[in-house]
Design a protein around this motif. Sequence first.
Motif, PDB file in Angstrom:
ATOM      1  N   ILE A   7      22.979  22.964  70.997  1.00 53.63           N
ATOM      2  CA  ILE A   7      22.815  24.415  71.115  1.00 53.63           C
ATOM      3  C   ILE A   7      22.914  25.065  69.739  1.00 53.63           C
ATOM      4  N   ALA A   8      23.851  24.588  68.916  1.00 51.36           N
ATOM      5  CA  ALA A   8      24.000  25.118  67.564  1.00 51.36           C
ATOM      6  C   ALA A   8      22.712  24.927  66.758  1.00 51.36           C
ATOM      7  N   VAL A   9      22.127  23.730  66.860  1.00 51.73           N
ATOM      8  CA  VAL A   9      20.864  23.456  66.171  1.00 51.73           C
ATOM      9  C   VAL A   9      19.757  24.353  66.714  1.00 51.73           C
ATOM     10  N   SER A  10      19.769  24.592  68.013  1.00 48.61           N
ATOM     11  CA  SER A  10      18.764  25.455  68.629  1.00 48.61           C
ATOM     12  C   SER A  10      18.874  26.882  68.118  1.00 48.61           C
ATOM     13  N   TYR A  11      20.105  27.345  67.907  1.00 51.98           N
ATOM     14  CA  TYR A  11      20.295  28.694  67.366  1.00 51.98           C
ATOM     15  C   TYR A  11      19.780  28.799  65.934  1.00 51.98           C
ATOM     16  N   ILE A  12      19.884  27.725  65.157  1.00 51.80           N
ATOM     17  CA  ILE A  12      19.282  27.724  63.822  1.00 51.80           C
ATOM     18  C   ILE A  12      17.777  27.924  63.944  1.00 51.80           C
ATOM     19  N   ALA A  13      17.173  27.251  64.942  1.00 56.88           N
ATOM     20  CA  ALA A  13      15.732  27.372  65.168  1.00 56.88           C
ATOM     21  C   ALA A  13      15.352  28.796  65.557  1.00 56.88           C
ATOM     22  N   VAL A  14      16.233  29.486  66.293  1.00 57.99           N
ATOM     23  CA  VAL A  14      15.968  30.884  66.648  1.00 57.99           C
ATOM     24  C   VAL A  14      16.019  31.760  65.403  1.00 57.99           C
ATOM     25  N   PHE A 114      22.450  30.718  79.114  1.00 59.89           N
ATOM     26  CA  PHE A 114      23.272  29.523  79.345  1.00 59.89           C
ATOM     27  C   PHE A 114      24.647  29.662  78.689  1.00 59.89           C
ATOM     28  N   VAL A 115      24.671  30.123  77.436  1.00 60.23           N
ATOM     29  CA  VAL A 115      25.930  30.220  76.700  1.00 60.23           C
ATOM     30  C   VAL A 115      26.849  31.277  77.306  1.00 60.23           C
ATOM     31  N   ALA A 116      26.289  32.393  77.759  1.00 57.17           N
ATOM     32  CA  ALA A 116      27.104  33.444  78.381  1.00 57.17           C
ATOM     33  C   ALA A 116      27.792  32.934  79.646  1.00 57.17           C
ATOM     34  N   LEU A 117      27.141  32.015  80.345  1.00 56.30           N
ATOM     35  CA  LEU A 117      27.704  31.487  81.586  1.00 56.30           C
ATOM     36  C   LEU A 117      28.730  30.385  81.353  1.00 56.30           C
ATOM     37  N   TYR A 118      28.462  29.495  80.450  1.00 53.35           N
ATOM     38  CA  TYR A 118      29.232  28.255  80.383  1.00 53.35           C
ATOM     39  C   TYR A 118      30.051  28.064  79.108  1.00 53.35           C
ATOM     40  N   CYS A 119      30.127  29.088  78.253  1.00 58.57           N
ATOM     41  CA  CYS A 119      30.939  28.991  77.047  1.00 58.57           C
ATOM     42  C   CYS A 119      31.950  30.133  77.005  1.00 58.57           C
ATOM     43  N   THR A 120      32.988  29.972  76.197  1.00 58.08           N
ATOM     44  CA  THR A 120      33.984  31.021  76.045  1.00 58.08           C
ATOM     45  C   THR A 120      33.481  32.081  75.068  1.00 58.08           C
ATOM     46  N   ASN A 121      34.217  33.199  74.993  1.00 60.28           N
ATOM     47  CA  ASN A 121      33.892  34.269  74.055  1.00 60.28           C
ATOM     48  C   ASN A 121      33.807  33.730  72.627  1.00 60.28           C
ATOM     49  N   SER A 122      34.830  32.976  72.222  1.00 52.46           N
ATOM     50  CA  SER A 122      34.857  32.442  70.858  1.00 52.46           C
ATOM     51  C   SER A 122      33.726  31.451  70.613  1.00 52.46           C
ATOM     52  N   GLN A 123      33.467  30.577  71.597  1.00 53.69           N
ATOM     53  CA  GLN A 123      32.378  29.610  71.435  1.00 53.69           C
ATOM     54  C   GLN A 123      31.034  30.313  71.267  1.00 53.69           C
ATOM     55  N   MET A 124      30.839  31.399  72.011  1.00 54.09           N
ATOM     56  CA  MET A 124      29.579  32.126  71.902  1.00 54.09           C
ATOM     57  C   MET A 124      29.403  32.699  70.499  1.00 54.09           C
ATOM     58  N   SER A 125      30.467  33.272  69.954  1.00 49.75           N
ATOM     59  CA  SER A 125      30.389  33.820  68.595  1.00 49.75           C
ATOM     60  C   SER A 125      30.160  32.717  67.567  1.00 49.75           C
ATOM     61  N   HIS A 128      26.595  31.600  67.735  1.00 49.64           N
ATOM     62  CA  HIS A 128      25.709  32.588  67.121  1.00 49.64           C
ATOM     63  C   HIS A 128      25.808  32.561  65.595  1.00 49.64           C
ATOM     64  N   CYS A 129      26.882  31.972  65.059  1.00 50.75           N
ATOM     65  CA  CYS A 129      26.962  31.774  63.606  1.00 50.75           C
ATOM     66  C   CYS A 129      25.784  30.947  63.113  1.00 50.75           C
ATOM     67  N   PHE A 130      25.354  29.998  63.929  1.00 52.08           N
ATOM     68  CA  PHE A 130      24.263  29.121  63.508  1.00 52.08           C
ATOM     69  C   PHE A 130      22.930  29.875  63.478  1.00 52.08           C
ATOM     70  N   TYR A 131      22.814  30.892  64.349  1.00 51.27           N
ATOM     71  CA  TYR A 131      21.672  31.807  64.203  1.00 51.27           C
ATOM     72  C   TYR A 131      21.769  32.482  62.832  1.00 51.27           C
ATOM     73  N   GLY A 132      22.982  32.907  62.485  1.00 52.14           N
ATOM     74  CA  GLY A 132      23.194  33.532  61.181  1.00 52.14           C
ATOM     75  C   GLY A 132      22.848  32.605  60.036  1.00 52.14           C
ATOM     76  N   LEU A 133      23.167  31.305  60.185  1.00 49.45           N
ATOM     77  CA  LEU A 133      22.795  30.336  59.151  1.00 49.45           C
ATOM     78  C   LEU A 133      21.279  30.274  58.996  1.00 49.45           C
ATOM     79  N   GLY A 134      20.586  30.302  60.131  1.00 46.84           N
ATOM     80  CA  GLY A 134      19.127  30.257  60.087  1.00 46.84           C
ATOM     81  C   GLY A 134      18.533  31.457  59.379  1.00 46.84           C
TER      82      GLY A 134
END
Length: 378
Positions: A7-14, A114-125, A128-134
């Motif tokens: 998922i982290a890699v996918s957020y980089i792609a986004v 998917f992340v909103a359903l199955y991850c915690t608040n901190s995990q979601m943030s 999303h850091c990996f989106y920021g890396l991208g």
Amino acid sequence: MLLLVVIAVSYIAVGLPDSVLGSVWPAVYNDLDLPVSLAGYIGMTVSGCTAISCLMSTRLASRFGTGLVSAMSALFTALALIGLSFSQGPVWFFLLSIPLGMGAGTVDSALNGFVALYCTNSQMSYLHCFYGLGVTFSPYLVSLCLSDNNNWRRAYLIIGMIQAFISLVIFLVVPYWKKKEQKSISKEEKSPRSLSLKEMIRMPSVVLSCMVFYIICATEYTAGVWSSTFFAEYKGFTADKAARTAMLFYVGMTFGRFMSGVFGNKLGSKKILYICTGILFSASVLIALPLPPFVAAFGLLLFGFGMGPTFPNLSYLVPSMFGRDISSSVIGVQLASTYVGIMTVPPIFGILAEKVSAGLFPYYIIVMLCLFVFFSAM
């Protein structure tokens, strides 16, 4: 653990494609002799296609799985970016905006649902850091390419190749993603439901939340697309220096999301949103003040820091506000509304920048922030 890495890699792609246009545009419009405002219309095309694909994403993810949808979306955007590196005029920018937008919308909506359903608040943030890396890496790479005779084509080509590699990585682990997804869904008390657009429009709370997403994401995109032009045209920076300065917005965004991950479970999403709103207004004032350029650059960094946690925390609140069974559908229509905002709000500033002055940039985002506060309070 493997799924979180994917998922982290996918957020980089986004994130990779989102900041390219704004960073390369000062070089592109000079090279191809295009009007400065055309970037807004190209962005509008991308956003329109993205909004359409967001509305399709829930059904696609339900049928094919979030992993396969993410992999195909990354591939679409990779091909579009590589194609843009060979573009000889505005027609190709508009044509390739279609696969770029369609790929971006499906992966963005499917991942956030998917992340909103199955991850915690901190995990979601954190994710999303990996989106920021991208989105941070793209302006940095663009600045390196622009320092070599304003070679914006090389920037598009390299970023497209990186996106293609990420797509391959996601394809290789799709079976693991499907297994985890099916196991998670089987534990739910209610099966996820896919609501039609008509059904969601009839829900006033959904419409109001869409306005909030519309405004805040349009503000974020305006900052990402036009900050480079603001520093180049109004502050007198060279194209490569302006691109590096624009990168500060994404650096701040990434760090803001990291800090939201650190304090997310302790503070809660609502308190984080209050804090971020105050930071955004303060940063906008710093950019607007007639002070040395480094102060405005710091203001842009601070603006990114405040903007970073806003979207993931708004998204995280969706299941608790609307119910877990329809949250994916709601997130889909919310994201569609964000891209309608991206499609309509930044181009207006492009016209203002061309007809009046790029110096209106900080005042424009202050107005948008006031609208965000107004609709959030309703």
